[in-house]
Scaffold this active site. Structure first.
Site: not given
Length: 214
Positions: A15-17
């Protein structure tokens, strides 16, 4: 006999770009630098809760900055990263527990495929990630059946707790073990510092050997 490989751990959540950016850079350098890269799927929600931090999307100014930042980083890192249109429902409401349990199951059962499956999850094709990474339907189904097992749940919990012990307040974090010392680096924009700590040469987010293949 050459110098010993230095262990570098990458704690990340799909979920962390910024985790994706750090992931791709380290994967590109893993055969250039003298390192043993260890991919450590973690749960960013657990780290946020443990540290008292908040996702950027909950703070309007941070959210707007991140949206613009990702547009620039897409070109700089040469990664097809896009800010999802349904950001709030995907990032805030849905969360990543199932995805990270799936990657934890991959790391336990098929560690050689962890890099490819992680990358496909970032490409936002969750339902086809295992197949596109070269995993059979049977293997993928077997892993999906394992994501609720105590073994997988406990492994993800232990990895997330390990990140917290290193001092994580978000993801990604890169942990370098050099000359008996441990260095925790936050974010995807500190790879030049990582190179310095490792005594390696930094050649930008896309080193020439990789750029020739892109």
């Amino acid at each position: 006999m050459g110098p010993l490989l230095r262990t570098v751990e990458l704690f990340y959540d799909v979920l962390s770009p910024y985790s994706w950016l750090g992931f791709e850079v380290l994967c590109r350098y893993q055969n250039i630098w003298n390192i043993n890269l260890q991919l450590r799927p973690s749960l960013i929600g657990g780290i946020m809760k443990d540290s008292g931090n908040k996702p950027p999307g909950l703070l309007p100014r941070k959210g707007q900055y991140m949206a613009n930042d990702i547009k620039l980083l897409r070109h700089h890192f040469q990664i097809p990263i896009q800010f999802p249109k349904d950001f709030f429902s995907v990032i805030i409401e849905k969360g990543s527990l199932s995805a990270m349990r799936f990657l934890t199951a991959v790391s336990l059962e098929h560690p050689e495929m962890l890099e490819k499956v992680s990358r496909e999850l970032w490409m936002r094709v969750w339902s086809r990630a295992a197949e596109k990474a070269g995993m059979s339907a049977e293997q993928a189904q077997g892993l999906l059946e394992k994501i609720s097992t105590p073994k997988v749940k406990n492994q993800l919990k232990e990895t997330t707790e390990a990140a917290c012990r290193y001092g994580a307040f978000g993801l990604p974090i890169t942990v370098a073990h050099v000359d008996g010392q441990t260095h925790m680096i936050f974010g995807s924009d500190r790879m030049e510092l990582l190179a310095f700590l490792l005594g390696e040469k930094w050649m930008g987010p896309v080193p020439p050997a990789v750029n020739a293949r892109l």
